[in-house]
Design a protein around this motif. Structure first.
Motif, mmCIF file in Angstrom:
data_model
loop_
_atom_site.group_PDB
_atom_site.id
_atom_site.type_symbol
_atom_site.label_atom_id
_atom_site.label_comp_id
_atom_site.label_asym_id
_atom_site.label_seq_id
_atom_site.Cartn_x
_atom_site.Cartn_y
_atom_site.Cartn_z
ATOM 1 N N PRO A 11 40.129 56.356 17.934
ATOM 2 C CA PRO A 11 38.930 55.799 17.298
ATOM 3 C C PRO A 11 38.095 54.975 18.278
ATOM 4 O O PRO A 11 38.639 54.246 19.109
ATOM 5 C CB PRO A 11 39.498 54.923 16.185
ATOM 6 N N GLU A 14 38.478 50.679 15.591
ATOM 7 C CA GLU A 14 39.649 50.727 14.693
ATOM 8 C C GLU A 14 39.852 49.339 14.098
ATOM 9 O O GLU A 14 40.115 48.377 14.816
ATOM 10 C CB GLU A 14 40.893 51.161 15.457
ATOM 11 N N ARG A 16 41.855 46.978 11.233
ATOM 12 C CA ARG A 16 43.044 46.922 10.398
ATOM 13 C C ARG A 16 43.233 45.513 9.825
ATOM 14 O O ARG A 16 43.218 44.525 10.558
ATOM 15 C CB ARG A 16 44.306 47.295 11.211
ATOM 16 N N ASP A 32 40.498 48.132 6.245
ATOM 17 C CA ASP A 32 41.012 49.146 7.165
ATOM 18 C C ASP A 32 39.934 50.218 7.315
ATOM 19 O O ASP A 32 39.518 50.822 6.321
ATOM 20 C CB ASP A 32 42.297 49.792 6.633
ATOM 21 N N ASP A 34 38.224 53.215 10.354
ATOM 22 C CA ASP A 34 38.103 53.824 11.673
ATOM 23 C C ASP A 34 36.728 54.464 11.821
ATOM 24 O O ASP A 34 36.172 55.002 10.857
ATOM 25 C CB ASP A 34 39.153 54.922 11.891
ATOM 26 N N SER A 36 35.189 57.275 14.546
ATOM 27 C CA SER A 36 35.520 58.156 15.666
ATOM 28 C C SER A 36 34.391 58.197 16.689
ATOM 29 O O SER A 36 33.235 57.899 16.360
ATOM 30 C CB SER A 36 35.791 59.574 15.157
ATOM 31 N N LYS A 70 39.812 46.898 17.191
ATOM 32 C CA LYS A 70 39.955 47.519 18.509
ATOM 33 C C LYS A 70 38.734 48.380 18.811
ATOM 34 O O LYS A 70 38.246 49.104 17.951
ATOM 35 C CB LYS A 70 41.222 48.376 18.575
#
Length: 264
Positions: A11, A14, A16, A32, A34, A36, A70
């Motif tokens: 990703p 990202e 979480r 949560d 993601d 891409s 991230k």
């Protein structure tokens, strides 16, 4: 449509377990999500549901209470100083109100990051600014004007030119069509698709405008009361079977989403 990312890739963003509260008000309750590489993800949801706080956490403007963010696999929560600047170099941002500097001519607004952060000289920066203005359909004469001399649609174009000026890898769009008439909104949507696609960038947007969602998104995520309650391809948004999503996309007063209204 913006070119989509490859399935199975790491990703670009990202997120979480992201939480954030302001005093007793819990805004994010464990996000949560993601995004891409080269994907355009649009986050929808009502006012006060946490959309803007989510983007500000990713940008590092707000420190989350807990959780992970991230970028390209690198944890960014807690980064400061030069480390934060290195990550910020990947970002471009189109703010809801354009957020142009009234005291600077248009070309300096577009070139502001190039000169202030990258140390590019004025002559080279101006040439780059004019190229980016051309990319959003504005001629060099516009570069000499000041923001107050521009219409709302032109200000949005200038803000988009500034957002792409440093060739970011990730571009954030905060309500990019707010305040525009339907025709100009469609122009801005087309420019977003064109500019993001030409850069090969990843896009994370928040908006209330469902026409914009359908034009620029690959995937959509809906946030409600600080949680992601549905996410999926934009083509599935009309058949989710989710009462919250259905109420929102059709703009219905009746449904599970209750808007606080003070009695007269």
């Amino acid at each position: 449509m913006i070119a989509n990312g490859k399935a199975g890739s790491v990703p670009k963003i990202e997120i979480r377990g992201l939480t954030k509260a302001f005093g007793r008000k819990q805004v994010l309750r464990g996000i949560d999500l993601d995004v891409s590489p080269r994907e355009s993800l649009v986050v929808i949801g009502g006012s006060g549901t946490g959309k803007s706080v989510l983007i500000k956490c990713v940008l590092g403007l707000i420190e989350p209470d807990s959780g992970s963010i991230k970028v390209d696999g690198e944890e960014t929560v807690g980064l400061h100083g030069e480390e934060r600047e290195r990550v910020m170099r990947k970002f471009g941002m189109l703010f809801q109100g354009a957020a142009l500097f009234d005291s600077l001519p248009v070309w300096e607004n577009v070139a502001f990051g190039l000169m202030s952060a990258d140390g590019v000289g004025r002559h080279e920066a101006k040439e780059a600014a004019l190229r980016n203005l051309a990319a959003v359909g504005l001629g060099p004469e516009v570069g000499e004007l000041y923001p107050a001399e521009l219409s709302g649609g032109m200000q949005k174009r200038v803000a988009l030119a500034r957002a792409i000026a440093r060739k970011p890898e990730i571009i954030f769009f905060d309500e990019p069509t707010t305040g525009l008439d339907p025709i100009m909104a469609d122009v801005i949507n087309d420019l977003i698709i064109k500019c993001v696609g030409s850069l090969g960038a990843t896009a994370l947007s928040i908006t209330h405008d469902m026409a914009s969602v359908r034009r620029i998104a690959h995937r959509v995520a809906m946030i409600h009361e600080g949680r992601i309650i549905w996410q999926g391809p934009v083509g599935e948004i009309d058949s989710t079977g989710n009462a919250y999503v259905e109420q929102f996309i059709h703009g219905r007063a009746e449904g599970p989403i209750k808007m606080p209204v003070r009695p007269l």
